[in-house]
Design an enzyme around this catalytic site. Structure first.
Site, mmCIF file in Angstrom:
data_model
loop_
_atom_site.group_PDB
_atom_site.id
_atom_site.type_symbol
_atom_site.label_atom_id
_atom_site.label_comp_id
_atom_site.label_asym_id
_atom_site.label_seq_id
_atom_site.Cartn_x
_atom_site.Cartn_y
_atom_site.Cartn_z
ATOM 1 N N ASP A 85 0.732 -1.075 0.090
ATOM 2 C CA ASP A 85 -0.096 0.035 -0.043
ATOM 3 C C ASP A 85 0.909 1.275 -0.030
ATOM 4 O O ASP A 85 1.997 1.043 -0.180
ATOM 5 C CB ASP A 85 -0.799 -0.283 1.193
ATOM 6 N N GLY A 118 -2.882 4.660 -8.343
ATOM 7 C CA GLY A 118 -2.656 5.596 -9.702
ATOM 8 C C GLY A 118 -1.972 6.699 -9.671
ATOM 9 O O GLY A 118 -2.071 7.536 -10.571
ATOM 10 N N ASP A 161 -10.052 4.075 -3.597
ATOM 11 C CA ASP A 161 -10.714 2.626 -3.444
ATOM 12 C C ASP A 161 -12.087 2.589 -3.673
ATOM 13 O O ASP A 161 -13.040 3.565 -3.806
ATOM 14 C CB ASP A 161 -10.830 2.752 -1.827
HETATM 15 C C1 GLA Z 1 -5.877 1.320 1.175
HETATM 16 C C2 GLA Z 1 -6.112 0.552 0.072
HETATM 17 C C3 GLA Z 1 -7.066 -0.491 0.435
HETATM 18 C C4 GLA Z 1 -6.967 -1.446 1.832
HETATM 19 C C5 GLA Z 1 -6.626 -0.145 2.826
HETATM 20 C C6 GLA Z 1 -6.393 -0.917 4.159
HETATM 21 O O1 GLA Z 1 -7.193 2.341 1.394
HETATM 22 O O2 GLA Z 1 -6.230 1.075 -0.989
HETATM 23 O O3 GLA Z 1 -7.450 -1.412 -0.817
HETATM 24 O O4 GLA Z 1 -5.701 -2.155 1.351
HETATM 25 O O5 GLA Z 1 -5.863 0.575 2.309
HETATM 26 O O6 GLA Z 1 -6.215 -0.023 5.235
#
Ligand code: GLA
Length: 384
Positions: free
Chosen positions: A130, A166, A187
């Protein structure tokens, strides 16, 4: 060490975040692994079972190691990995390129090489990585190259799933970082708007995706129907028709297919969508050629056609109605390389109805319900 099958075509699996977020534990992972096998999902291609954020303690151990939360995972991660492997599945975990994960657990910044070895020692096959809590002076290409290098040299084949949403024009540098997939958007939420916005945002990014480095449009919301422990994601849900269109888009646009619903209680309709072999075959086509927008009488964000050439000479064709009214979509075969003078037509196979529709020449027109779609596999045939 390197197995050339790993990451060649879009990875398929299940991820804990969309439905469970922080409410994860060994029992959930075991029962989900059981269901992946018993429901036929593994057989349909879903092989990775991935634990997302919130699996560790809030602090590293005394030797700097990541420590699985003993309340959630009382037998440690090796035991979980062993169980997942015993079912014929592959095991995925999660970390972050910053000092902390997005939910505030320890990240891998400046622990990349030791963490990669720890993941390898547990038997991890997939790492989602992440983008939260990064030190301001280091850019993403540097951070993702680091973890990629660490994974490529940790003694185990671990698929690298980069998740920088992205940013920093990820499509320009991610392939050369070594990652096999890259999240290209923020997300997803369990709504038609979120899903369709993501799809439209990636139409012009398709040429950057291909074998061994796939544009990940985020975990699927198929079958969630508004059920999630995470209020950001649980925003009402979609109809089954909308989930079918969502699955069709992710498949045709070559996104990894990572299920996000609670498969232990999925409906028959959800299972039918997720295990549609004809649609999955389009996603898993060995050449991973990007689809293009067919310039049929204009391309609008409401009504559009995508075409993807497949390895055996067929075309995958998707016709989509994002509008709120039933409408006719059409495309001319000359726009995908088949002029009438060629003496060729297309034999249509409907991938949702699982039936052949016969041969057509010059043009295909069909009425589509709002938020619905048609996915065809078309064979080029002689008509005279
Ligand atoms: C980010 C990612 C998600 C998820 C969360 C976990 O927002 O984009 O897909 O993994 O972190 O905290």
């Amino acid at each position: 060490m390197f197995d050339p099958k790993i990451g060649m075509v879009p990875p398929m699996g299940w991820n804990s975040w969309n439905t469970f977020s922080w409410n994860i534990n060994e029992e959930l992972i075991r029962t989900t692994a059981d269901t992946m096998v018993e429901s036929g999902l593994l057989e349909a291609g879903y092989e990775y079972l991935v634990i997302d954020d919130c699996w560790s303690l809030r602090k590293r151990g005394e030797h700097g190691e990541l420590v699985p939360d003993p309340e959630k995972f009382p037998n440690g991660m090796k035991a979980v990995a062993d169980y997942v492997h015993s079912k014929g599945l592959k095991f995925g975990m999660y970390s972050c390129c910053g000092t902390h994960t997005c939910a505030g657990y320890p990240g891998s910044f400046e622990h990349e090489f030791e963490d990669a070895e720890q993941f390898a020692s547990w038997g991890v096959d997939f790492l989602k990585y992440d983008n939260c809590f990064k030190p301001g002076h280091i850019d993403d290409p540097t951070l993702y190259r680091r973890m990629s290098t660490a994974l490529r040299n940790c003694g185990r084949d671990i698929l690298f799933s980069a998740c920088n949403w992205g940013t920093e024009d990820v499509w320009n540098w991610i392939r050369s970082s070594g990652a096999q997939m890259f999240r290209s958007t923020g997300d997803i939420q369990d709504s038609w708007k979120s899903m369709s916005d993501i799809a439209l945002s990636q139409m012009d990014k398709q040429p950057f995706s291909g074998t061994y480095c796939h544009n990940d449009m985020d975990m699927l919301i198929v079958g969630m129907h508004g059920k999630s422990d995470n209020d950001f994601i649980a925003v009402g849900g979609c109809t089954d028709v909308e989930y079918k269109t969502h699955f069709s888009l992710w498949a045709l646009m070559n996104s990894p297919l990572m299920i996000g619903c609670d498969i232990r209680s999925m409906t028959e309709e959800t299972k039918q969508i997720l295990t549609n072999r004809d649609v999955i075959a389009i996603n898993q086509d060995v050449e991973c050629r990007s689809p293009y927008k067919v310039q049929c009488f204009g391309w609008s964000e409401k009504l559009f056609v995508l075409a993807k050439p497949l390895a055996n000479g067929d075309y995958a064709i998707g016709m989509f109605n994002f509008g709120d009214k039933r409408a006719e979509a059409a495309f001319g075969f000359w726009d995908i390389g088949i002029p009438a003078a060629s003496g060729r037509g297309l034999e249509f196979y409907d991938c949702w109805e699982h039936q052949s529709l016969g041969v057509e020449t010059e043009r295909h027109a069909v009425e589509i319900d709002p938020h619905d779609c048609k996915i065809y596999r078309c064979k080029v045939v002689k008509v005279r």
